[in-house]
Design a protein around this motif. Sequence first.
Motif, mmCIF file in Angstrom:
data_model
loop_
_atom_site.group_PDB
_atom_site.id
_atom_site.type_symbol
_atom_site.label_atom_id
_atom_site.label_comp_id
_atom_site.label_asym_id
_atom_site.label_seq_id
_atom_site.Cartn_x
_atom_site.Cartn_y
_atom_site.Cartn_z
ATOM 1 N N GLU A 1 0.810 -1.225 0.000
ATOM 2 C CA GLU A 1 0.000 0.000 0.000
ATOM 3 C C GLU A 1 0.840 1.270 0.000
ATOM 4 N N ASP A 2 2.144 1.151 0.182
ATOM 5 C CA ASP A 2 3.008 2.327 0.140
ATOM 6 C C ASP A 2 3.194 2.847 -1.290
ATOM 7 N N PHE A 3 2.821 2.035 -2.272
ATOM 8 C CA PHE A 3 2.969 2.425 -3.670
ATOM 9 C C PHE A 3 1.647 2.961 -4.210
ATOM 10 N N ALA A 4 1.745 3.897 -5.138
ATOM 11 C CA ALA A 4 0.569 4.417 -5.838
ATOM 12 C C ALA A 4 0.617 3.929 -7.275
ATOM 13 N N CYS A 5 -0.535 3.633 -7.843
ATOM 14 C CA CYS A 5 -0.569 3.134 -9.208
ATOM 15 C C CYS A 5 -1.780 3.693 -9.956
ATOM 16 N N PRO A 6 -1.713 3.705 -11.287
ATOM 17 C CA PRO A 6 -2.817 4.246 -12.079
ATOM 18 C C PRO A 6 -4.101 3.423 -11.923
ATOM 19 N N ILE A 7 -5.221 4.097 -12.029
ATOM 20 C CA ILE A 7 -6.528 3.440 -11.988
ATOM 21 C C ILE A 7 -7.039 3.321 -13.423
ATOM 22 N N PRO A 8 -7.316 2.112 -13.897
ATOM 23 C CA PRO A 8 -7.819 1.966 -15.268
ATOM 24 C C PRO A 8 -9.105 2.778 -15.467
ATOM 25 N N PRO A 9 -9.238 3.449 -16.599
ATOM 26 C CA PRO A 9 -10.459 4.221 -16.841
ATOM 27 C C PRO A 9 -11.669 3.293 -16.955
ATOM 28 N N ALA A 10 -12.840 3.828 -16.689
ATOM 29 C CA ALA A 10 -14.064 3.031 -16.702
ATOM 30 C C ALA A 10 -14.274 2.324 -18.036
ATOM 31 N N GLU A 11 -13.914 2.981 -19.136
ATOM 32 C CA GLU A 11 -14.130 2.384 -20.457
ATOM 33 C C GLU A 11 -13.235 1.178 -20.721
ATOM 34 N N ASN A 12 -12.235 0.957 -19.873
ATOM 35 C CA ASN A 12 -11.359 -0.202 -20.032
ATOM 36 C C ASN A 12 -11.747 -1.350 -19.102
ATOM 37 N N THR A 13 -12.980 -1.317 -18.615
ATOM 38 C CA THR A 13 -13.508 -2.431 -17.829
ATOM 39 C C THR A 13 -14.189 -3.406 -18.788
ATOM 40 N N LEU A 14 -13.674 -4.605 -18.878
ATOM 41 C CA LEU A 14 -14.178 -5.592 -19.830
ATOM 42 C C LEU A 14 -15.349 -6.378 -19.246
ATOM 43 N N PRO A 15 -16.332 -6.725 -20.071
ATOM 44 C CA PRO A 15 -17.492 -7.480 -19.595
ATOM 45 C C PRO A 15 -17.255 -8.987 -19.596
ATOM 46 N N ILE A 16 -16.004 -9.394 -19.718
ATOM 47 C CA ILE A 16 -15.646 -10.814 -19.785
ATOM 48 C C ILE A 16 -14.484 -11.100 -18.843
ATOM 49 N N ARG A 17 -14.235 -12.381 -18.646
ATOM 50 C CA ARG A 17 -13.077 -12.811 -17.858
ATOM 51 C C ARG A 17 -11.862 -12.946 -18.768
ATOM 52 N N ILE A 18 -10.747 -12.430 -18.315
ATOM 53 C CA ILE A 18 -9.480 -12.636 -19.021
ATOM 54 C C ILE A 18 -8.661 -13.595 -18.163
ATOM 55 N N GLU A 19 -8.749 -14.867 -18.482
ATOM 56 C CA GLU A 19 -8.061 -15.891 -17.685
ATOM 57 C C GLU A 19 -6.644 -16.079 -18.187
ATOM 58 N N ALA A 20 -5.876 -15.017 -18.078
ATOM 59 C CA ALA A 20 -4.481 -15.004 -18.510
ATOM 60 C C ALA A 20 -3.734 -13.957 -17.699
ATOM 61 N N GLY A 21 -2.446 -14.204 -17.515
ATOM 62 C CA GLY A 21 -1.626 -13.240 -16.792
ATOM 63 C C GLY A 21 -1.615 -13.478 -15.296
#
Length: 199
Positions: free
Chosen positions: A174-194
Amino acid sequence: MKFNKWFLFLIPIIALLAYFSIPTTKPVEETGADVLKIRKDKDVAFKEGEDSPIKDKASFKGLNYFPFNKDYIVNFVIEKAEKAQSVDIKMTDGTTEKLILFGKIKADIQAFSVTLTLYQRENGDFFLPFKDKSAPKETYGGGRFLDLPLTTVKNNRLRVDFNLAYNPYCAYNEDFACPIPPAENTLPIRIEAGEKLFN
């Protein structure tokens, strides 16, 4: 106009220069073995690296991943923005980070038409933050990221290998800050990779 015989001498030189000036770099072709090596190298870096986000390195045994799946290597069509512009991306600590809005990418994944906003860093490489239906139970609830070098572009298509999707440092610390993906990059499917959640 008087013909210059030196022009004949210059023709093959000009032709050679034109040939070698054509970009010859090809998109990176990851395989299961390549991805496995990348993951092993990252485990070593997280366990031994000074800038590792892992707090308890002594008990760290490695990150968790979905199995490699070539079906999640997707060629997206690029729709470049009419004008490149700097935009502010919100960070988890309330601050913002400046990125270049490159445009949109589109493809079909699991019979769904997907459109994602694509960003570019100052060095030219692309940055793709996204979130999918595997979050927050299997993957980090804040979303995952992909760093895409320019070599992943060919014929106006961007090769996206979701097997290389990773969690930001704030998923581990939690000491690190990171970008928040924009709402339009929320996928309606599962990405079972990575990368998956870290236990």
